[in-house]
Every structure is written in structure tokens, then in C-alpha cells.
Design a protein around this motif. Structure first.
Motif, short mmCIF file in Angstrom:
data_model
loop_
_atom_site.label_atom_id
_atom_site.label_comp_id
_atom_site.label_asym_id
_atom_site.label_seq_id
_atom_site.Cartn_x
_atom_site.Cartn_y
_atom_site.Cartn_z
N ILE A 48 0.85 -1.19 0.00
CA ILE A 48 0.00 0.00 0.00
C ILE A 48 0.88 1.24 0.00
CG2 ILE A 48 -1.85 1.23 1.21
CD1 ILE A 48 -2.36 -1.55 2.65
N GLY A 49 0.74 2.09 -0.99
CA GLY A 49 1.47 3.35 -1.06
C GLY A 49 0.55 4.50 -0.72
N ILE A 50 1.00 5.40 0.14
CA ILE A 50 0.19 6.52 0.61
C ILE A 50 0.94 7.81 0.36
CG2 ILE A 50 -0.97 7.58 2.60
CD1 ILE A 50 -1.06 4.78 3.86
N GLU A 61 0.17 5.57 9.64
CA GLU A 61 0.30 5.02 10.99
C GLU A 61 -1.02 4.38 11.45
OE1 GLU A 61 2.66 4.59 13.13
OE2 GLU A 61 4.35 5.72 12.30
N LEU A 62 -2.14 5.05 11.18
CA LEU A 62 -3.43 4.52 11.60
C LEU A 62 -3.79 3.26 10.82
CD1 LEU A 62 -6.04 4.61 13.18
CD2 LEU A 62 -6.92 6.31 11.57
N LEU A 63 -3.56 3.27 9.52
CA LEU A 63 -3.86 2.07 8.72
C LEU A 63 -3.01 0.89 9.17
CD1 LEU A 63 -5.30 0.65 6.43
CD2 LEU A 63 -3.62 1.62 4.84
N ALA A 64 -1.72 1.13 9.43
CA ALA A 64 -0.86 0.06 9.92
C ALA A 64 -1.37 -0.47 11.25
CB ALA A 64 0.58 0.56 10.06
N HIS A 74 4.56 -4.42 7.77
CA HIS A 74 5.87 -3.79 7.58
C HIS A 74 5.59 -2.38 7.10
CE1 HIS A 74 10.21 -3.92 7.00
NE2 HIS A 74 10.06 -3.37 5.80
N LYS A 75 6.10 -1.36 7.79
CA LYS A 75 5.69 0.00 7.45
C LYS A 75 6.87 0.96 7.32
CE LYS A 75 4.97 1.68 12.20
NZ LYS A 75 4.01 2.23 13.16
N LEU A 76 6.60 2.02 6.56
CA LEU A 76 7.51 3.16 6.44
C LEU A 76 6.68 4.41 6.64
CD1 LEU A 76 10.12 4.67 5.62
CD2 LEU A 76 9.34 4.50 3.24
N THR A 77 7.01 5.20 7.66
CA THR A 77 6.34 6.48 7.90
C THR A 77 7.37 7.52 8.30
OG1 THR A 77 5.89 6.01 10.25
CG2 THR A 77 4.21 5.34 8.67
N VAL A 78 6.97 8.79 8.20
CA VAL A 78 7.77 9.95 8.58
C VAL A 78 8.96 10.12 7.63
CG1 VAL A 78 8.98 11.18 10.40
CG2 VAL A 78 7.05 9.72 10.98
N SER A 79 9.94 9.22 7.69
CA SER A 79 11.11 9.31 6.79
C SER A 79 10.71 8.69 5.45
CB SER A 79 12.30 8.57 7.39
OG SER A 79 12.69 9.15 8.60
N ASN A 80 10.09 9.54 4.60
CA ASN A 80 9.43 9.00 3.41
C ASN A 80 10.19 9.27 2.12
OD1 ASN A 80 8.98 11.77 3.08
ND2 ASN A 80 6.93 11.64 3.97
N SER A 96 5.24 -11.14 5.41
CA SER A 96 4.40 -10.04 5.90
C SER A 96 3.06 -10.06 5.17
CB SER A 96 5.09 -8.69 5.68
OG SER A 96 6.17 -8.53 6.55
N ALA A 97 2.00 -9.75 5.90
CA ALA A 97 0.68 -9.70 5.28
C ALA A 97 0.48 -8.37 4.54
CB ALA A 97 -0.40 -9.89 6.33
N TYR A 98 1.03 -7.29 5.12
CA TYR A 98 0.83 -5.97 4.54
C TYR A 98 2.14 -5.17 4.60
CZ TYR A 98 -4.00 -7.22 5.66
OH TYR A 98 -5.21 -7.87 5.78
#
Length: 455
Positions: A48-50, A61-64, A74-80, A96-98
Motif C-alpha cells: 500500500i502506497g500513501i 500510521e493509523l492504517l498500519a 511492515h511500514k515506512l512512515t515519517v522518513s518518506n 508479511s501480510a501488509y
């Protein structure tokens, strides 16, 4: 070097002009990108790309947080940035599922470059504003840049678009993938209604869609967060997450500390800390949040303003007038504090204060704080205005005007130590990290693989 064949030099990048170190750095970068692409192809995760000008970090953050209730994330936020995206994809587990990835841009071409590596299954667009004005020059150019993420979707992908934003709504025609919409408009498939927030009452809202209605109660303190909540809820529903799980996970999501986070001082004021960034277009949202708060006394501390068109005096003057309408005292801090255009009457009465240093503001707030007041601290991260809230009940000792650290003081964790000692401490931390990595490498090298049991 002369003994290397032409093919070897070409593979190493040594056939190009430039020193060896820069060529090796270029080669390393290509290798990391190649590995990231390989991990992306091999993963079973829904990627998922936001993106958007604002609200993308909270949405991610909320979706994760929601998806963690039904699978590994597995997420990437803030440092984008592109390099951080490559690093995160390189470390993406196969099981990983997402994978929830926030993508930001600084210059033209950034989004196309990131999207070509990420190849998202789902693309979420939050809103388009006139950010990074010097690089893009207006909303239309920003939309054209961000649109590359939607264009990268495959026919079996999905675009989730904010229908309230005309530039984003038009992106449905620019992708081969199907799209769904969210927003306040009744045209939205996921229609956000009954939105309310007035601190200490937190944000509540209802999402209506063809499958029913979902009442959501959050820990967020401002109405403008409806957008992030609606986007995350719409994505989760499209992914098949049970509505009851979504409601439960949303209710337990805590605001990010420096993005309208609530800091309560014992027997002291309440701080609304919004110090991640200050684009001019978002100032009204922050002031509206403070204006709706139920408090006996209200104060605004404003630092640098970013992403405005025209002369600074116009932006800071507009901010002063908007703040004056909703609070009892306004404090401008930083090198542009003198651009407010505040009236002499407000200066003489103390309703407006102009200060050069963050430490000076912190000392003033600590000397005059009231238990019934709410203080909005708003500014770009370079000044680290969160130190004003920290100093209300901590012995903050790092008051460097511009330290250069790109994260908040909470992430740095050294605000109780004088800035002059930080370099030595960071060097020791790097040495320790290097030693840990070396021990791990030696352990992997000399530990034999476990033998398979005999059959």
C-alpha cells in the motif's frame, strides 16, 4: 586500475569520470535498488502506497495500526524519502501480510522513481496543497507529481481517492486500476459524516458506505483528522477487515506526539504539540483546533512557517491575525518573529510577544503557565519547539538554536544533556552499534548451520 578489463570497469562504474569512492557509492546504490526490487517481487504482502501534501503520515500510521489487528505489517512512515523506501523494501519479510509505505517528494520526478520500485497494489491519495512551492510552483504541479503513484497501479490494483479534492478526484481517469472514493461529499463511496471534536472531547465520526455505517471514536483531538481516519478506514474495509476490528483499533490509536499530540503537565497547562512541519495552508486547521478547545486561557506559540507564496510578511501577518482571533496570547519565535505586523497595542498589553530563542519562550511559559490553559506549539521541526512543552516539567538542558537533527527531541532523547556533549555521546553510540554488528557478523560466519534430522 589499468589492469582491469573494460567490462569490469563498466560494471564497477569506473569508466565514468569521478573518484573511486563516488563510483563505488553509485554501485552500492544500484545494488540496493536491485535488491529492493527483488524483495518486492518475492513478497506475498499487499503493498500500500500513501501520498499527499498532508495527512499521509497519520493515515499510514493509523492504517498500519488497524491492519496489525489481522496480520503482520511492515511500514515506512515519517522518513518518506527514496533511500528510506529502498531500505524498507530491502528488509521486507516475505511472510508479511501488509506493507504500508508513506511516500513524500521534494523535487520533480521523485514520485515516479519511487513508484517504479514500490509497484503498489493499493494507492491512497489524501489531499493536494501548495507545498514545496519553490520546487513545484502550485497545486497543479504537485498533483501531476503525486499522480505518478496512481498511474503505477496494475489493472488489478486499487486507487483510494479523496473525492473532496478536485485534483485527486480527476486522477481516477489517469489509471487503469479501479478506484473508490472517500470524503465528506455525498458522492463518496465512503462518506464521512457527524464529524465532531472539541478538546477534551476527542474526534468522533461515522463512515457510511453501501455495506452499512461504521461509528468511530478516536483519541485524536482535531476535526481535520477526519481525513486520515476516513482514508484508513476505507482502505481497511476494501481489504476485507471486519468493521468491528476497525472500530476497536481506531479507538486505541494514540496521536503521534509531535503531530497534534496532547502533553498534559501535572498541575499545569495542556500542550497541543504540532511541531513536525508548518505549511502555510495548514495553519488554519491548527488554530481551529485550539479555537474549539474548552479552556480558561489559550496561548499560541508559532515558529517558522513553510510553503507560502509571496513575501514572508504577508504569511506571518496573516498567521498573527488568525491566531489573535482565537487565543489570549500570541508568541512568535525565531528569525521571522519580527514579520508579524502586530499592533503596538497588542505589544504593549502583552497579548503579542516577539522572541528570538526557544529557550526564552520556554522560560516565559514556565513562569506564566496556568493550570486551566491550553498552549498550541506550532512550528517546523528545525527549531524543535517541543522543548517548550518538555521544559514545563523537565530540566531541559539542550537549547541549541538549530542542532541539525532531523527528528524530534523525543526521538533524539538527549534534551536533558547539554548540546556540547551530544557529539561525543553519538560517537560512542556509533562505536557500540558497530561492535554489535561485528559480533553478529562473526556469529553468523562461524556458527554452523543446523543439520537436518536423519530420516
Amino acid at each position: 586500475m589499468e589492469q582491469l578489463s573494460a567490462r569490469a570497469k563498466r560494471l564497477l562504474g569506473l569508466d565514468r569520470a569521478g573518484p573511486l569512492r563516488s563510483n563505488l557509492r553509485r554501485l552500492k546504490g544500484k545494488y540496493r535498488v536491485a535488491m529492493a526490487r527483488l524483495r518486492r517481487r518475492r513478497t506475498k504482502a499487499t503493498v500500500i502506497g500513501i501520498t499527499g501534501s498532508s495527512a499521509k503520515t497519520t493515515t499510514a500510521e493509523l492504517l498500519a495500526h488497524i491492519l496489525e489487528g489481522s496480520g503482520s505489517v511492515h511500514k515506512l512512515t515519517v522518513s518518506n524519502t527514496f533511500n528510506r523506501l529502498i531500505e524498507k523494501l530491502w528488509r521486507l519479510p516475505r511472510n508479511s501480510a501488509y506493507a504500508v509505505m508513506e511516500l513524500g517528494v521534494m523535487a520533480k520526478g521523485d514520485m515516479a522513481r519511487m513508484a517504479s520500485v514500490l509497484k503498489p497494489d493499493i494507492a491512497i491519495m489524501t489531499l493536494i496543497a501548495d507545498e514545496h512551492h519553490s520546487a513545484f510552483g502550485g497545486r497543479a504541479a504537485v498533483a501531476a507529481e503525486k499522480q505518478a503513484l496512481v498511474e503505477s497501479l496494475a489493472p488489478d490494483g486499487l486507487a483510494i481517492l479523496n473525492v473532496d479534492d478536485d485534483l485527486i478526484a480527476a486522477m481516477a481517469l489517469e489509471t487503469v486500476a479501479p478506484s473508490v472514493t472517500f470524503g465528506r461529499s455525498e458522492r463518496a463511496r465512503y462518506h464521512a459524516r457527524d464529524i465532531h471534536a472539541a478538546y477534551p472531547q476527542r474526534l468522533s465520526m461515522t463512515i457510511h458506505w453501501p455495506g452499512g455505517a461504521l461509528a468511530l471514536r478516536t483519541r485524536l483531538i482535531a476535526e481535520h483528522f477526519w481525513l486520515a481516519v476516513a482514508a484508513a478506514a476505507a482502505a481497511a474495509l476494501e481489504l476485507g477487515v471486519d468493521a468491528r476490528i476497525i472500530a476497536e483499533r481506531v479507538s486505541t490509536f494514540e496521536p503521534m506526539p509531535t503531530r497534534c499530540g496532547v502533553w498534559q503537565v501535572r498541575e499545569g497547562p495542556t500542550f497541543f504539540v504540532d511541531t513536525a512541519k508548518t505549511p502555510f495552508h495548514s495553519l488554519g486547521l491548527a488554530f481551529d483546533m485550539l479555537g474549539h478547545a474548552d479552556a480558561g486561557y489559550k496561548r499560541v506559540v508559532l515558529g517558522h512557517i513553510a510553503d507560502y507564496a509571496g513575501k514572508p510578511a504577508k504569511a506571518y501577518g496573516s498567521a498573527y491575525r488568525a491566531a489573535r482571533a482565537i487565543c489570549d496570547q500570541i508568541v512568535f519565535v525565531g528569525e521571522h518573529a519580527h514579520r508579524s505586523g502586530a499592533t503596538q497595542e497588542d505589544r504593549d498589553s502583552g497579548r503579542f510577544l516577539e522572541m528570538r530563542s526557544v529557550r526564552q519562550v520556554a522560560e516565559h511559559v514556565r513562569a506564566t503557565q496556568r493550570p486551566d490553559e491550553v498552549i498550541l506549539v506550532k512550528g517546523s521541526r528545525n527549531l524543535h519547539l517541543e522543548r517548550i512543552a518538555l521544559a514545563a516539567d523537565h530540566d531541559v538542558r539542550c537549547w541549541e538554536p538549530v542542532c541539525g537533527y532531523p527528528r524530534s527531541c523525543l526521538e533524539c532523547g538527549k534534551y536533558l544533556i547539554p548540546f556540547e556533549q551530544h557529539r561525543e555521546i553519538r560517537a560512542a553510540e556509533k562505536d557500540e552499534l558497530r561492535a554489535v554488528r561485528k559480533r553478529a557478523s562473526l556469529w553468523r560466519r562461524f556458527t554452523p548451520f543446523p543439520r537436518r534430522p536423519s530420516t
